[in-house]
Design a protein around this motif. Structure first.
Motif, short mmCIF file in Angstrom:
data_model
loop_
_atom_site.label_atom_id
_atom_site.label_comp_id
_atom_site.label_asym_id
_atom_site.label_seq_id
_atom_site.Cartn_x
_atom_site.Cartn_y
_atom_site.Cartn_z
N THR A 1 0.85 -1.19 0.00
CA THR A 1 0.00 0.00 0.00
C THR A 1 0.89 1.24 0.00
O THR A 1 2.11 1.16 0.24
N ASP A 2 0.29 2.39 -0.24
CA ASP A 2 1.05 3.64 -0.24
C ASP A 2 1.66 3.92 1.13
O ASP A 2 2.71 4.57 1.22
N ARG A 3 1.03 3.44 2.18
CA ARG A 3 1.52 3.70 3.53
C ARG A 3 2.72 2.84 3.90
O ARG A 3 3.44 3.15 4.85
N ASP A 4 2.93 1.76 3.14
CA ASP A 4 3.99 0.83 3.52
C ASP A 4 5.38 1.43 3.43
O ASP A 4 6.26 1.08 4.22
N ARG B 1 6.05 3.07 6.57
CA ARG B 1 6.16 2.05 7.62
C ARG B 1 7.52 1.37 7.55
O ARG B 1 8.18 1.16 8.58
#
Length: 345
Positions: free
Chosen positions: A85-88, A91
């Protein structure tokens, strides 16, 4: 009870401690979810950087140490985790910059570097894990749990001397019993807070020079002897072990998201595969310790899709609990996997 990776890891530790341990297995070592021809050892990536993240890091590092000393277990080293995902990407950066792992354990890659590492162009960031492993689980089970007693235990009954085991032969009494029966855990511990998840992997033969490197993205790809394996489906609440074309297609579709050229090259290729039922928990943390209100009864289960990573450390923890010895886990981390803190689902 159980000769998958959980039971084998506990028995390895008990034998190292000089404790007589009798393994029971209803079918054969690896007959359940641990018997695939390849599996990955990678860390659970928890950006919270709290106790769960510390537990996962300790389990991963301990697994690497133990498997390094097991001849023939390692198929390949190095796994690329791609952002799903874009958030990874953020993270990954947070975890790589933390002090959870020794320097160099995780390497943040931009899409260009990830493409070079992967072998196909990707627009995803990556987290390279140079020490992560692709293993042959069957070799590990053979080394740690050779020739278990072939019996399906039908019932457990507490007695003054411990636990009476009833099965196809005469009942036997043991002072201490450790349950490591995977998705079948509720057969002997009806209140076990586990959830069944059907998973099917697909595999294909490939010449060694063409075997792709290991990667994960939600799905995963793992080199194996004579080819590579990919998948796996994750079907909650399903317990069928029949191979299905539907799940082969799902695995190919997942592979195509990150390795489109490789997936396209498999069009028309006959795929091998295996479907088994994994056991997970509501919070995706294992169960490792004493069964509540059952003196002398212990459990290692709910390992989900990371059994190869969780089992070595938690096998040591359960063996310590069962023998009254010191656990490798500090108290706050032991509490995370304590069965007494979990309720049945």
């Amino acid at each position: 009870m159980g000769a998958g990776i959980a039971g084998a890891a506990v028995r390895r530790t008990l034998l190292a401690l000089g404790v007589e341990a009798v393994p029971f297995e209803a079918e054969a070592p690896g007959a359940g979810a641990s018997g695939n021809p390849a599996g990955l050892v990678t860390p659970r990536l928890d950006a919270g950087l709290g106790p769960v993240a510390r537990l996962a890091a300790q389990a991963y590092l301990r697994a690497l140490d133990i498997y390094a000393g097991l001849p023939g277990a390692v198929i390949s080293r190095g796994v690329l985790q791609l952002a799903a995902t874009d958030r990874d990407a953020g993270r990954f950066a947070r975890i790589a910059a933390s002090d959870l792992f020794p320097e160099g354990t995780l390497r943040l890659l931009d899409p260009a570097a990830a493409s070079a590492r992967l072998g196909e162009v990707t627009d995803r960031a990556g987290l390279d894990q140079p020490g992560a492993l692709s293993l042959d689980p069957r070799g590990i089970l053979e080394a740690w749990c050779r020739a278990p007693s072939a019996a399906r235990i039908q019932s457990l009954e507490p007695t003054d001397g411990g636990w009476r085991l009833s099965g196809p032969s005469e009942p036997q009494i043991f002072r201490t019993v450790i349950l490591a029966t995977g998705a079948d855990l509720r057969h002997l511990w009806p209140a076990a807070p586990i959830l069944p998840v059907r998973g099917q992997v697909s595999w294909v033969a490939a010449p060694d020079p063409e075997t792709p490197r290991a990667a994960g993205w939600g799905g995963y790809l793992a080199p194996m002897a004579g080819g590579f394996l990919f998948g796996a489906t994750f079907r909650r609440g399903e317990a069928s072990t029949d191979l299905t074309d539907e799940d082969h297609r799902a695995n190919l579709e997942s592979l195509a998201k990150v390795r489109p050229a490789l997936a396209a090259s498999l069009a028309g290729v006959a795929l091998g595969g295996r479907a088994r039922v994994r056991a997970t928990t509501r919070d995706h943390l294992p169960l490792a310790g004493a069964v509540p209100e059952a003196p002398g009864l212990f459990v290692l289960g709910g390992l989900g899709s990371r059994g190869l990573t969780w089992a070595p450390l938690l096998g040591e923890h359960v063996a310590a609990r069962a023998t009254g010895g010191p656990s490798p886990l500090p108290g706050d981390l032991a509490a995370l996997v304590d069965p007494a803190r979990r309720s049945a689902t």
